[in-house]
Write a protein that holds these residues in place. Structure first.
Motif, PDB file in Angstrom:
ATOM      1  N   ILE A   1       0.842  -1.207   0.000  1.00  0.00           N
ATOM      2  CA  ILE A   1       0.000   0.000   0.000  1.00  0.00           C
ATOM      3  C   ILE A   1       0.869   1.246   0.000  1.00  0.00           C
ATOM      4  O   ILE A   1       0.626   2.199  -0.745  1.00  0.00           O
ATOM      5  N   GLY A   2       1.919   1.234   0.844  1.00  0.00           N
ATOM      6  CA  GLY A   2       2.786   2.402   0.926  1.00  0.00           C
ATOM      7  C   GLY A   2       3.853   2.473  -0.148  1.00  0.00           C
ATOM      8  O   GLY A   2       4.158   3.547  -0.663  1.00  0.00           O
ATOM      9  N   ILE A   3       4.419   1.306  -0.515  1.00  0.00           N
ATOM     10  CA  ILE A   3       5.541   1.297  -1.457  1.00  0.00           C
ATOM     11  C   ILE A   3       5.076   1.343  -2.905  1.00  0.00           C
ATOM     12  O   ILE A   3       5.621   2.082  -3.735  1.00  0.00           O
ATOM     13  N   GLU A   4       4.071   0.550  -3.237  1.00  0.00           N
ATOM     14  CA  GLU A   4       3.607   0.461  -4.614  1.00  0.00           C
ATOM     15  C   GLU A   4       2.288   1.182  -4.864  1.00  0.00           C
ATOM     16  O   GLU A   4       1.856   1.308  -6.007  1.00  0.00           O
ATOM     17  N   GLY A   5       1.640   1.637  -3.812  1.00  0.00           N
ATOM     18  CA  GLY A   5       0.351   2.303  -3.987  1.00  0.00           C
ATOM     19  C   GLY A   5      -0.762   1.361  -4.375  1.00  0.00           C
ATOM     20  O   GLY A   5      -1.731   1.764  -5.024  1.00  0.00           O
ATOM     21  N   LYS A   6      -0.676   0.090  -3.974  1.00  0.00           N
ATOM     22  CA  LYS A   6      -1.676  -0.908  -4.335  1.00  0.00           C
ATOM     23  C   LYS A   6      -2.544  -1.218  -3.124  1.00  0.00           C
ATOM     24  O   LYS A   6      -2.083  -1.838  -2.164  1.00  0.00           O
ATOM     25  N   VAL A   7      -3.784  -0.786  -3.173  1.00  0.00           N
ATOM     26  CA  VAL A   7      -4.708  -0.982  -2.062  1.00  0.00           C
ATOM     27  C   VAL A   7      -5.604  -2.175  -2.369  1.00  0.00           C
ATOM     28  O   VAL A   7      -6.293  -2.187  -3.395  1.00  0.00           O
ATOM     29  N   PRO A   8      -5.631  -3.195  -1.511  1.00  0.00           N
ATOM     30  CA  PRO A   8      -6.467  -4.370  -1.788  1.00  0.00           C
ATOM     31  C   PRO A   8      -7.941  -4.064  -1.568  1.00  0.00           C
ATOM     32  O   PRO A   8      -8.299  -3.178  -0.777  1.00  0.00           O
ATOM     33  N   THR A   9      -8.799  -4.773  -2.254  1.00  0.00           N
ATOM     34  CA  THR A   9     -10.227  -4.690  -1.974  1.00  0.00           C
ATOM     35  C   THR A   9     -10.503  -5.419  -0.667  1.00  0.00           C
ATOM     36  O   THR A   9      -9.672  -6.174  -0.158  1.00  0.00           O
ATOM     37  N   ARG A  10     -11.698  -5.197  -0.115  1.00  0.00           N
ATOM     38  CA  ARG A  10     -12.057  -5.879   1.123  1.00  0.00           C
ATOM     39  C   ARG A  10     -12.083  -7.391   0.939  1.00  0.00           C
ATOM     40  O   ARG A  10     -11.666  -8.148   1.817  1.00  0.00           O
ATOM     41  N   GLY A  11     -12.559  -7.819  -0.212  1.00  0.00           N
ATOM     42  CA  GLY A  11     -12.595  -9.249  -0.485  1.00  0.00           C
ATOM     43  C   GLY A  11     -11.209  -9.865  -0.553  1.00  0.00           C
ATOM     44  O   GLY A  11     -10.967 -10.947  -0.009  1.00  0.00           O
ATOM     45  N   GLU A  12     -10.296  -9.189  -1.209  1.00  0.00           N
ATOM     46  CA  GLU A  12      -8.921  -9.689  -1.304  1.00  0.00           C
ATOM     47  C   GLU A  12      -8.260  -9.734   0.073  1.00  0.00           C
ATOM     48  O   GLU A  12      -7.559 -10.698   0.395  1.00  0.00           O
ATOM     49  N   ALA A  13      -8.480  -8.699   0.879  1.00  0.00           N
ATOM     50  CA  ALA A  13      -7.899  -8.667   2.218  1.00  0.00           C
ATOM     51  C   ALA A  13      -8.446  -9.805   3.075  1.00  0.00           C
ATOM     52  O   ALA A  13      -7.686 -10.487   3.792  1.00  0.00           O
TER      53      ALA A  13
ATOM     54  N   THR B   1       9.450  -4.073  -2.807  1.00  0.00           N
ATOM     55  CA  THR B   1      10.442  -3.234  -3.483  1.00  0.00           C
ATOM     56  C   THR B   1      10.758  -3.781  -4.869  1.00  0.00           C
ATOM     57  O   THR B   1      10.930  -3.022  -5.830  1.00  0.00           O
ATOM     58  N   SER B   2      10.816  -5.099  -4.993  1.00  0.00           N
ATOM     59  CA  SER B   2      11.028  -5.713  -6.306  1.00  0.00           C
ATOM     60  C   SER B   2       9.886  -5.369  -7.246  1.00  0.00           C
ATOM     61  O   SER B   2      10.102  -5.059  -8.426  1.00  0.00           O
ATOM     62  N   GLY B   3       8.646  -5.436  -6.736  1.00  0.00           N
ATOM     63  CA  GLY B   3       7.506  -5.070  -7.562  1.00  0.00           C
ATOM     64  C   GLY B   3       7.575  -3.625  -8.030  1.00  0.00           C
ATOM     65  O   GLY B   3       7.258  -3.318  -9.180  1.00  0.00           O
ATOM     66  N   LYS B   4       8.013  -2.740  -7.146  1.00  0.00           N
ATOM     67  CA  LYS B   4       8.148  -1.328  -7.502  1.00  0.00           C
ATOM     68  C   LYS B   4       9.215  -1.123  -8.571  1.00  0.00           C
ATOM     69  O   LYS B   4       9.004  -0.412  -9.565  1.00  0.00           O
TER      70      LYS B   4
END
Length: 333
Positions: A88-100, A142-145
């Motif tokens: 969420i902080g490094i890549e800016g990818k916020v999961p949906t509630r279902g995914e979480a 970090t690798s994903g970023k």
């Protein structure tokens, strides 16, 4: 194998082998033109990935001295959750509630599956294991970023290998060097070279495929597949090796829960991909399953269209902003 109990040495050898194996390709004219720009723009990311990898290995090995393997595996089963939070902080990818929710179910199932009924470990060992788990998650995100910023998986492996090796060498010298040179090496001789070369070739292949998985899907999805691998190995050991006595009701419940969590996670990914609410990484997940030949074609190509992590989008569903890749159209190289 042959009583080889020197993980730090083996990892250092794997990193050295990866660097030397890729060196001829990296010295080619086409690749030489890319090094200066990549290192100038992303050297901090390469250093961070190499150091996080070294920390993950050294901290995890240190924790095993002060805790049981079962407790270590229970803690490290939480890697997908830590990876999701850090993404969420490094890549800016916020999961949906279902995914979480699916991640929590999957993680809980794996924890149950690997738990042997006993918890034994010192507070220091638990803290070391937690620190190693967070380091692993930091390495993944970090690798994903970095991979989302036009760096191919071969260059990522080439740049980070010497950093990890340099960081791990002092730990090897302090903890394993004397035992290896005085006891093991004189007794086994040529077998050592067989172990090192064989495992190094496998490690290089694994690292490249692992990075490619992060690039094509996401850091979180890659950790999810790692959890499924653990459950799959347990089920196969039960089915093929006749270890039914070791398979307790708790393990059975854990495996079923983990499989259910994985199915839910996949469901929410596919729904997001089909409904257009997800990011480019979700479309890449589906396309990857349909066009596995694209893996080989894109090993050395950093141009990724709008795949995983591109342009700030990712596997986070609602938080993604990348344009989806058409499912039936081959990816552009």
């Amino acid at each position: 194998m042959y009583g080889f109990k020197f993980p730090l040495l083996l990892t250092c050898c794997h990193m050295l082998f990866s660097f030397l194996a890729l060196l001829p390709f990296m010295l080619s004219q086409a690749m030489m033109a890319k090094h200066a720009d990549s290192l100038r723009r992303q050297w901090r990311g390469f250093v961070a990935i190499g150091l996080f990898m070294a920390l993950n290995i050294s901290l995890n090995n240190s924790s095993l001295v002060e805790m049981t393997l079962s407790l270590n595996q229970v803690i490290r089963a939480s890697i997908p959750v830590f990876t999701c939070l850090l993404a969420i902080g490094i890549e800016g990818k916020v999961p949906t509630r279902g995914e979480a929710a699916a991640l929590l179910i999957l993680t809980s199932g794996v924890m149950l599956a690997v738990w042997d009924g006993a918890v034994a470990g010192s507070p220091r060992g638990i803290l070391l294991c937690l620190a190693g788990t967070v380091s692993n998650a930091l390495m993944m995100t970090t690798s994903g970023k970095v991979l989302s910023e036009k760096v191919d998986v071969l260059r990522l492996t080439f740049y980070t290998a010497p950093i990890s090796m340099a960081a791990l060498t002092p730990f090897f010298l302090a903890r394993e060097y004397s035992r290896f040179t005085q006891d093991y090496m004189p007794a086994h001789g040529a077998d050592v070279y067989t172990i090192v070369l064989a495992t190094s070739a496998v490690a290089l292949s694994y690292n490249v495929v692992h990075s490619l998985m992060i690039q094509q899907t996401s850091a979180v999805t890659t950790t999810v597949l790692g959890e499924v691998k653990i459950v799959g190995l347990m089920v196969l050991s039960y089915a093929l090796l006749g270890e039914s006595k070791a398979f307790t009701p708790t393990m059975t419940a854990g495996c079923l829960t983990a499989v259910g969590g994985f199915c839910l996670y996949s469901h929410f990914k596919l729904v997001a991909a089909g409904g257009g609410s997800g990011s480019g990484a979700v479309g890449a997940d589906v396309q990857l399953a349909r066009q596995p030949s694209e893996w080989i074609a894109r090993l050395g190509s950093p141009e990724r269209g709008s795949g995983a992590g591109g342009g700030g989008g990712g596997a986070g569903g609602a938080g993604g902003a990348g344009e989806r890749v058409p499912l039936r159209k081959p990816m552009e190289k």
